[in-house]
Design a protein around this motif. Structure first.
Motif, PDB file in Angstrom:
ATOM      1  N   MET A 261      30.807  15.088  17.583  1.00 24.04           N
ATOM      2  CA  MET A 261      30.175  15.166  18.911  1.00 24.04           C
ATOM      3  C   MET A 261      28.937  16.041  18.862  1.00 24.04           C
ATOM      4  O   MET A 261      27.921  15.740  19.498  1.00 24.04           O
ATOM      5  CB  MET A 261      31.211  15.702  19.916  1.00 24.04           C
ATOM      6  CG  MET A 261      30.989  15.269  21.326  1.00 24.04           C
ATOM      7  SD  MET A 261      31.000  13.472  21.566  1.00 24.04           S
ATOM      8  CE  MET A 261      29.396  13.233  22.323  1.00 24.04           C
TER       9      MET A 261
ATOM     10  N   GLU B 146      27.259  25.741  13.295  1.00 24.92           N
ATOM     11  CA  GLU B 146      28.478  25.128  12.745  1.00 24.92           C
ATOM     12  C   GLU B 146      29.216  26.163  11.904  1.00 24.92           C
ATOM     13  O   GLU B 146      28.617  26.814  11.035  1.00 24.92           O
ATOM     14  CB  GLU B 146      28.089  23.889  11.917  1.00 24.92           C
ATOM     15  CG  GLU B 146      29.139  23.380  10.949  1.00 24.92           C
ATOM     16  CD  GLU B 146      30.475  22.989  11.586  1.00 24.92           C
ATOM     17  OE1 GLU B 146      30.485  22.414  12.682  1.00 24.92           O
ATOM     18  OE2 GLU B 146      31.515  23.297  10.962  1.00 24.92           O
ATOM     19  N   ALA B 147      30.533  26.281  12.140  1.00 30.73           N
ATOM     20  CA  ALA B 147      31.328  27.276  11.420  1.00 30.73           C
ATOM     21  C   ALA B 147      31.433  26.951   9.933  1.00 30.73           C
ATOM     22  O   ALA B 147      31.462  27.846   9.084  1.00 30.73           O
ATOM     23  CB  ALA B 147      32.723  27.352  12.029  1.00 30.73           C
TER      24      ALA B 147
ATOM     25  N   ALA C  85      37.066  16.946  11.827  1.00 32.05           N
ATOM     26  CA  ALA C  85      37.939  15.765  11.741  1.00 32.05           C
ATOM     27  C   ALA C  85      37.107  14.523  11.450  1.00 32.05           C
ATOM     28  O   ALA C  85      37.571  13.583  10.797  1.00 32.05           O
ATOM     29  CB  ALA C  85      38.693  15.595  13.056  1.00 32.05           C
ATOM     30  N   ALA C  86      35.845  14.553  11.902  1.00 33.34           N
ATOM     31  CA  ALA C  86      34.964  13.396  11.730  1.00 33.34           C
ATOM     32  C   ALA C  86      34.802  13.001  10.270  1.00 33.34           C
ATOM     33  O   ALA C  86      34.645  11.820   9.956  1.00 33.34           O
ATOM     34  CB  ALA C  86      33.601  13.714  12.328  1.00 33.34           C
TER      35      ALA C  86
ATOM     36  N   ALA D 186      38.649   7.318   9.575  1.00 35.77           N
ATOM     37  CA  ALA D 186      38.449   5.999   8.973  1.00 35.77           C
ATOM     38  C   ALA D 186      37.180   5.337   9.497  1.00 35.77           C
ATOM     39  O   ALA D 186      36.621   4.464   8.837  1.00 35.77           O
ATOM     40  CB  ALA D 186      39.654   5.119   9.266  1.00 35.77           C
ATOM     41  N   GLY D 187      36.759   5.695  10.699  1.00 35.52           N
ATOM     42  CA  GLY D 187      35.525   5.127  11.256  1.00 35.52           C
ATOM     43  C   GLY D 187      35.710   3.764  11.906  1.00 35.52           C
ATOM     44  O   GLY D 187      34.749   3.008  12.057  1.00 35.52           O
ATOM     45  N   MET D 188      36.940   3.452  12.331  1.00 34.39           N
ATOM     46  CA  MET D 188      37.136   2.175  13.039  1.00 34.39           C
ATOM     47  C   MET D 188      36.579   2.280  14.447  1.00 34.39           C
ATOM     48  O   MET D 188      36.723   3.321  15.115  1.00 34.39           O
ATOM     49  CB  MET D 188      38.632   1.852  13.138  1.00 34.39           C
ATOM     50  CG  MET D 188      39.210   1.372  11.844  1.00 34.39           C
ATOM     51  SD  MET D 188      40.930   0.908  12.057  1.00 34.39           S
ATOM     52  CE  MET D 188      41.635   2.444  12.561  1.00 34.39           C
TER      53      MET D 188
ATOM     54  N   VAL E 107      30.686  30.258  16.007  1.00 31.20           N
ATOM     55  CA  VAL E 107      30.311  30.684  17.361  1.00 31.20           C
ATOM     56  C   VAL E 107      31.469  31.515  17.905  1.00 31.20           C
ATOM     57  O   VAL E 107      32.624  31.088  17.881  1.00 31.20           O
ATOM     58  CB  VAL E 107      30.049  29.440  18.243  1.00 31.20           C
ATOM     59  CG1 VAL E 107      29.926  29.824  19.706  1.00 31.20           C
ATOM     60  CG2 VAL E 107      28.808  28.714  17.757  1.00 31.20           C
TER      61      VAL E 107
ATOM     62  N   PHE F 244      40.522  13.074  20.339  1.00 33.16           N
ATOM     63  CA  PHE F 244      41.791  12.611  19.757  1.00 33.16           C
ATOM     64  C   PHE F 244      41.554  11.599  18.628  1.00 33.16           C
ATOM     65  O   PHE F 244      40.806  11.878  17.709  1.00 33.16           O
ATOM     66  CB  PHE F 244      42.678  12.057  20.879  1.00 33.16           C
ATOM     67  CG  PHE F 244      44.079  11.680  20.473  1.00 33.16           C
ATOM     68  CD1 PHE F 244      44.784  12.439  19.543  1.00 33.16           C
ATOM     69  CD2 PHE F 244      44.695  10.556  21.018  1.00 33.16           C
ATOM     70  CE1 PHE F 244      46.074  12.085  19.165  1.00 33.16           C
ATOM     71  CE2 PHE F 244      45.990  10.199  20.648  1.00 33.16           C
ATOM     72  CZ  PHE F 244      46.668  10.950  19.722  1.00 33.16           C
ATOM     73  N   ARG F 245      42.162  10.429  18.715  1.00 31.25           N
ATOM     74  CA  ARG F 245      42.109   9.498  17.577  1.00 31.25           C
ATOM     75  C   ARG F 245      40.998   8.464  17.715  1.00 31.25           C
ATOM     76  O   ARG F 245      40.902   7.537  16.911  1.00 31.25           O
ATOM     77  CB  ARG F 245      43.445   8.768  17.418  1.00 31.25           C
ATOM     78  CG  ARG F 245      43.970   8.142  18.682  1.00 31.25           C
ATOM     79  CD  ARG F 245      45.265   7.416  18.467  1.00 31.25           C
ATOM     80  NE  ARG F 245      45.022   6.037  18.037  1.00 31.25           N
ATOM     81  CZ  ARG F 245      45.950   5.258  17.515  1.00 31.25           C
ATOM     82  NH1 ARG F 245      47.170   5.716  17.358  1.00 31.25           N
ATOM     83  NH2 ARG F 245      45.662   4.025  17.161  1.00 31.25           N
ATOM     84  N   HIS F 246      40.167   8.637  18.788  1.00 30.57           N
ATOM     85  CA  HIS F 246      39.149   7.602  19.023  1.00 30.57           C
ATOM     86  C   HIS F 246      37.734   8.173  19.050  1.00 30.57           C
ATOM     87  O   HIS F 246      36.868   7.629  19.724  1.00 30.57           O
ATOM     88  CB  HIS F 246      39.355   6.875  20.351  1.00 30.57           C
ATOM     89  CG  HIS F 246      40.691   7.033  21.000  1.00 30.57           C
ATOM     90  ND1 HIS F 246      41.708   6.127  20.833  1.00 30.57           N
ATOM     91  CD2 HIS F 246      41.191   7.972  21.831  1.00 30.57           C
ATOM     92  CE1 HIS F 246      42.763   6.502  21.535  1.00 30.57           C
ATOM     93  NE2 HIS F 246      42.478   7.618  22.140  1.00 30.57           N
ATOM     94  N   GLY F 247      37.485   9.284  18.346  1.00 28.94           N
ATOM     95  CA  GLY F 247      36.190   9.960  18.497  1.00 28.94           C
ATOM     96  C   GLY F 247      34.985   9.082  18.222  1.00 28.94           C
ATOM     97  O   GLY F 247      34.035   9.049  19.002  1.00 28.94           O
ATOM     98  N   TRP F 248      35.006   8.357  17.102  1.00 31.33           N
ATOM     99  CA  TRP F 248      33.852   7.513  16.770  1.00 31.33           C
ATOM    100  C   TRP F 248      33.698   6.401  17.789  1.00 31.33           C
ATOM    101  O   TRP F 248      32.590   5.984  18.111  1.00 31.33           O
ATOM    102  CB  TRP F 248      34.000   6.929  15.361  1.00 31.33           C
ATOM    103  CG  TRP F 248      33.791   7.963  14.299  1.00 31.33           C
ATOM    104  CD1 TRP F 248      34.758   8.653  13.633  1.00 31.33           C
ATOM    105  CD2 TRP F 248      32.537   8.462  13.812  1.00 31.33           C
ATOM    106  NE1 TRP F 248      34.183   9.548  12.760  1.00 31.33           N
ATOM    107  CE2 TRP F 248      32.820   9.440  12.842  1.00 31.33           C
ATOM    108  CE3 TRP F 248      31.202   8.163  14.101  1.00 31.33           C
ATOM    109  CZ2 TRP F 248      31.820  10.133  12.159  1.00 31.33           C
ATOM    110  CZ3 TRP F 248      30.208   8.848  13.415  1.00 31.33           C
ATOM    111  CH2 TRP F 248      30.513   9.816  12.458  1.00 31.33           C
ATOM    112  N   LEU F 249      34.832   5.918  18.275  1.00 27.87           N
ATOM    113  CA  LEU F 249      34.785   4.842  19.266  1.00 27.87           C
ATOM    114  C   LEU F 249      34.169   5.317  20.580  1.00 27.87           C
ATOM    115  O   LEU F 249      33.459   4.574  21.242  1.00 27.87           O
ATOM    116  CB  LEU F 249      36.211   4.306  19.506  1.00 27.87           C
ATOM    117  CG  LEU F 249      36.350   3.275  20.626  1.00 27.87           C
ATOM    118  CD1 LEU F 249      35.572   2.002  20.287  1.00 27.87           C
ATOM    119  CD2 LEU F 249      37.810   2.944  20.877  1.00 27.87           C
TER     120      LEU F 249
END
Ligand SMILES: Cc1cc2nc3c(=O)[nH]c(=O)nc-3n(C[C@H](O)[C@H](O)[C@H](O)COP(=O)(O)OP(=O)(O)OC[C@H]3O[C@@H](n4cnc5c(N)ncnc54)[C@H](O)[C@@H]3O)c2cc1C
Length: 350
Positions: free
Chosen positions: A11, A30-31, A44-45, A49-51, A176, A322-327
């Motif tokens: 994000m 960025e840490a 996590a990014a 898988a990037g679906m 931060v 959650f499990r849909h970040g790229w989406l």
């Protein structure tokens, strides 16, 4: 405007890209290191898988995730162009498959993945069609095509989002300590901005933001020569869920567990056995694939497992992907830019 961003994962990088493409001056804190290694504590990014699966993800996220996902699917090609196509993005549908004995339970799962009737639906495929589309799969599987779904290569996309963020300044290894409206504080002191985006994922956990990490394990395989897949493939099974996602190198990512735990230790024997056996059951030629790597990470989730964009003057926090970040991220980026007061016409440029 001068914009501060806390967190340089998915994000954070997308906000940096979108804001800088609009002409703002961007500072990202960025840490973690600039190039974190596999199995280290990192965004996590990097592990994902990037679906890009708005229909399939309805099962977990319902209508809200579907609507944001469909909006993001319209935006990814624009972002891809703005990044000079420097990452692999492929929108050629995805497949849901099941073994003949599991048809009834697959139908139950599919019942949760039905968009409104006016929109493209999962379509059953004949055996010959499946063989032409994905010859690696075992014959006699039942299969459904989910149109307009896709996938991208996360580590490439993360690098491209950073590279195609003009007028951006990146400070890695810089945790931060505090985020406030118009202000980010690190060990070097407080810095003032016109607007701040808090994109720290799990690192933003507080009494006001009850985030939890959901463990996900994933494997990268190199199949034997000539054994390739073209699109994400999900197995619907009453007990096991597994997906396979292609990488441009011919590698296949097999994932992912979803375990209510914040344990970041290496993949377990059970997860290894279950994920790889389930993948092997639909693609037997994977038996001779080589396990290139495994990885573990924590998905940042809120109690309802839905994303949140929370704003007040000078500060927008985006979290719970959650499990849909790229989406979901492109749609959330636009909500966040709107919250900052950028004009809608400008958004069309991003
Ligand atoms: C195994 C697995 C598979 C997945 N597969 C998919 C998929 O196929 N499709 C999909 O859409 N999504 C997938 N996801 C989900 C997706 O990866 C996440 O939703 C997404 O990465 C969350 O984005 P984020 O920016 O909120 O958090 P992150 O990507 O985790 O980024 C947060 C960043 O903030 C930094 N940070 C934390 N605290 C601080 C601090 N104090 N100061 C500075 N920086 C800080 C972290 O170091 C990190 O870089 C998957 C996730 C996992 C684990």
């Amino acid at each position: 405007m001068k914009i501060g961003i806390a967190g340089g994962g998915l994000m954070g990088r997308l906000m940096a890209h979108g804001s800088s493409q609009l002409g703002h001056e961007v500072h990202v804190f960025e840490a973690g290191p600039e190039a974190p290694a596999v199995m280290t504590e990192r965004a996590a990014a990097f592990t994902s898988a990037g679906m890009l699966s708005p229909i399939a993800e309805m099962e977990a996220g319902g209508e809200a995730v579907y609507a944001l996902g469909i909006e993001s699917m319209r935006r990814w090609p624009q972002i891809h162009r703005a990044c000079n196509q420097a990452f692999d993005l492929c929108i050629n549908g995805s497949l849901m498959v099941c073994h003949p004995a599991d048809r009834a339970s697959a139908e139950r799962i599919l019942a949760h993945t039905r968009p409104k009737s006016s929109e493209p639906q999962p379509t059953p495929l004949a055996a010959q069609e499946l063989e032409v589309l994905e010859p690696l799969l075992k014959p006699r599987l039942h299969a459904w095509m989910l149109p307009n779904e896709g996938h991208l290569f996360p580590s490439q996309a993360l690098e491209a989002l950073r590279r195609y963020s003009p007028n951006s300044h990146w400070e890695f290894n810089t945790p931060v300590l505090e985020v406030e409206a118009g202000c980010i504080r690190t060990e070097r002191g407080a810095m003032n901005f016109d607007w701040v985006f808090d994109c720290r994922g799990l690192g933003a956990r507080s009494a006001l933001l009850p985030l939890r990490g959901v463990r996900g394990e994933i494997f990268t395989l190199m199949p034997p020569a000539g054994c390739v897949i073209q699109r994400p493939i999900r197995l619907m099974h009453p007990r096991w869920r597994v997906y396979m996602v292609p990488r441009p190198s011919g590698e296949v990512v097999v994932g992912a567990t979803e375990i209510e735990s914040e344990d970041r230790s290496p993949t377990s024997v059970q997860s290894n056995l279950e994920l790889l056996s389930a993948a092997f059951s639909i693609a037997p030629s994977l038996a001779e694939a080589r396990i290139v790597s495994s990885d573990v990470n924590l998905r940042p989730a809120l109690p309802d497992n839905l994303p949140q964009v929370m704003s007040r003057p000078g500060l927008t926090a985006i979290n719970g992907l959650f499990r849909h970040g790229w989406l979901l991220a492109p749609a959330l980026m636009h909500q966040a830019l709107e919250a900052m007061g950028a004009k809608r016409e400008e958004h069309a440029l991003v």
